[in-house]
Scaffold this motif. Structure first.
Motif, PDB file in Angstrom:
ATOM      1  N   PHE A  47       0.853  -1.293   0.204  1.00 52.58           N
ATOM      2  CA  PHE A  47      -0.001  -0.013   0.030  1.00 52.58           C
ATOM      3  C   PHE A  47       1.012   1.169   0.055  1.00 52.58           C
ATOM      4  O   PHE A  47       0.555   2.265  -0.555  1.00 52.58           O
ATOM      5  N   ALA A  50       1.616   1.715  -3.451  1.00 54.41           N
ATOM      6  CA  ALA A  50       0.408   2.256  -4.230  1.00 54.41           C
ATOM      7  C   ALA A  50       0.296   3.976  -3.927  1.00 54.41           C
ATOM      8  O   ALA A  50       0.153   4.746  -4.685  1.00 54.41           O
ATOM      9  N   LEU A  51       0.586   4.275  -2.849  1.00 53.51           N
ATOM     10  CA  LEU A  51       0.956   5.510  -2.174  1.00 53.51           C
ATOM     11  C   LEU A  51       1.860   6.316  -3.097  1.00 53.51           C
ATOM     12  O   LEU A  51       1.594   7.547  -3.655  1.00 53.51           O
ATOM     13  N   MET A  54       0.428   7.062  -6.505  1.00 52.92           N
ATOM     14  CA  MET A  54      -0.191   8.134  -6.541  1.00 52.92           C
ATOM     15  C   MET A  54       0.181   9.805  -6.724  1.00 52.92           C
ATOM     16  O   MET A  54      -0.206  10.888  -7.117  1.00 52.92           O
ATOM     17  N   ALA A 276      -3.721  -4.149  -3.616  1.00 57.04           N
ATOM     18  CA  ALA A 276      -3.493  -2.839  -3.234  1.00 57.04           C
ATOM     19  C   ALA A 276      -3.612  -2.199  -4.736  1.00 57.04           C
ATOM     20  O   ALA A 276      -4.355  -1.109  -4.679  1.00 57.04           O
ATOM     21  N   LEU A 280      -6.563   0.843  -4.641  1.00 52.06           N
ATOM     22  CA  LEU A 280      -6.295   2.039  -4.617  1.00 52.06           C
ATOM     23  C   LEU A 280      -5.899   2.670  -6.021  1.00 52.06           C
ATOM     24  O   LEU A 280      -6.252   4.073  -6.105  1.00 52.06           O
ATOM     25  N   LEU A 281      -5.769   2.027  -6.791  1.00 52.05           N
ATOM     26  CA  LEU A 281      -5.335   2.597  -8.142  1.00 52.05           C
ATOM     27  C   LEU A 281      -6.316   1.910  -9.186  1.00 52.05           C
ATOM     28  O   LEU A 281      -6.078   2.356 -10.418  1.00 52.05           O
TER      29      LEU A 281
END
Length: 313
Positions: A47, A50-51, A54, A276, A280-281
């Motif tokens: 995660f 994933a951040l 972003m 993830a 998230l994406l």
């Protein structure tokens, strides 16, 4: 097989899991606690990745790597306060090589996830430690696990839609494979560094080396964006999720579970990464992609178990 994940996104504690003897552990239901710690660490790593994806539009892949490594190095140096005197030339060569491997692993991996979905990227990256495990094993059964992993890659390669190789940026896939090769180097030099430096001192010094090496590339790509408070805060979040928190959780877990068990759990990272990416994406995954990832995970687990049996023999 290591983490992270650190861990490139992978934990230093996982450096020599396929050959080290099992650590002291407790029996029965009490194992659930450390198992949960390892899974939580894997979730944190992926995660965190994933951040990172972003915030790449604001700082670029190299910029995010710089922010992450610099923040993680700062935290580790403050916590460990490693001694810089009293080490031999061989010690410094080892820790610098460890830092180079760490910088290369992170840099290539973040370049990869800037171009291809997180799940396939981690699946390709984990091939590096898997190949290392097969080479170290030198057993016929290891060829079975290598073939199983190859089958997973062929499935991805032959799939023309979704997140399969047929729809992937080839440069991104190459970066992921390169990150896997650097992950294998990371395993070797992490183990050597752990033997030469007490506690996590070698890790802190290597992280500082990696941060210094990544700084020029980050500055060139991101420039003043690295100094934007919101970007710096998000970079710190990536560092905490991808390095500080998982390293801590994994070190706690390794005190209570055998190292091979830890390595097998770490083999689940491609699945965690795919989850993830989906949550998230919005990176959808087809049934073929899921099967390909499952084959690579099974091969990783099998390779670890084979190494464990060899060590016990």
């Amino acid at each position: 097989m290591p983490a992270t994940s650190p861990k490139s996104d992978h934990a230093p504690a996982a450096a020599d899991l396929t050959t080290n003897p099992a650590l002291p552990t407790t029996a029965g239901p009490s194992r659930f606690g450390p198992v949960a710690l390892v899974i939580a660490a894997g979730i944190s790593v992926q995660f965190g990745a994933a951040l990172a994806v972003m915030i790449m539009p604001a700082a670029g892949a190299a910029g995010v790597v710089t922010l992450r490594l610099a923040a993680a190095a700062l935290v580790l140096l403050l916590l460990c306060r490693p001694k810089v005197r009293g080490h031999s030339r061989a010690d410094w060569v080892t820790v610098v090589a460890f830092g180079i491997a760490m910088a290369g692993m992170n840099g290539l991996f973040y370049q990869s996830i800037d171009r291809i979905p997180l799940g396939p990227a981690v699946t390709l990256e984990v091939l590096g430690p898997l190949v290392l495990s097969v080479v170290v094993s030198r057993r016929l059964v290891s060829l079975l696990w290598a073939g199983l992993a190859l089958g997973g890659v062929v499935l991805l390669a032959g799939h023309g839609g979704g997140s399969g190789f047929g729809g992937l940026d080839l440069l991104g896939a190459a970066f992921a494979l390169g990150a896997g090769a650097m992950w294998a180097a990371y395993i070797v030099f992490s183990a050597r560094t752990g033997r030469r430096f007490p506690q996590a001192d070698g890790l802190a010094l290597a992280m500082a080396v990696a941060a210094v090496l990544s700084l020029p590339l980050g500055v060139i790509e991101a420039g003043s964006a690295l100094l934007v408070p919101s970007t710096m805060a998000l970079g710190l979040g990536v560092a905490v999720l991808s390095s500080v928190l998982p390293y801590t959780l994994e070190l706690l877990a390794l005190r209570r579970v055998p190292a091979p068990t830890f390595a097998i759990l770490m083999s689940l990272e491609p699945a965690i990464a795919a989850t993830a990416g989906f949550l998230l994406l919005d990176q959808a995954m087809s049934a073929i992609d899921a099967l390909a990832i499952a084959l690579v995970i099974a091969a990783s687990m099998g390779a670890v178990r084979s190494q464990t049996r060899k060590a016990a023999a």
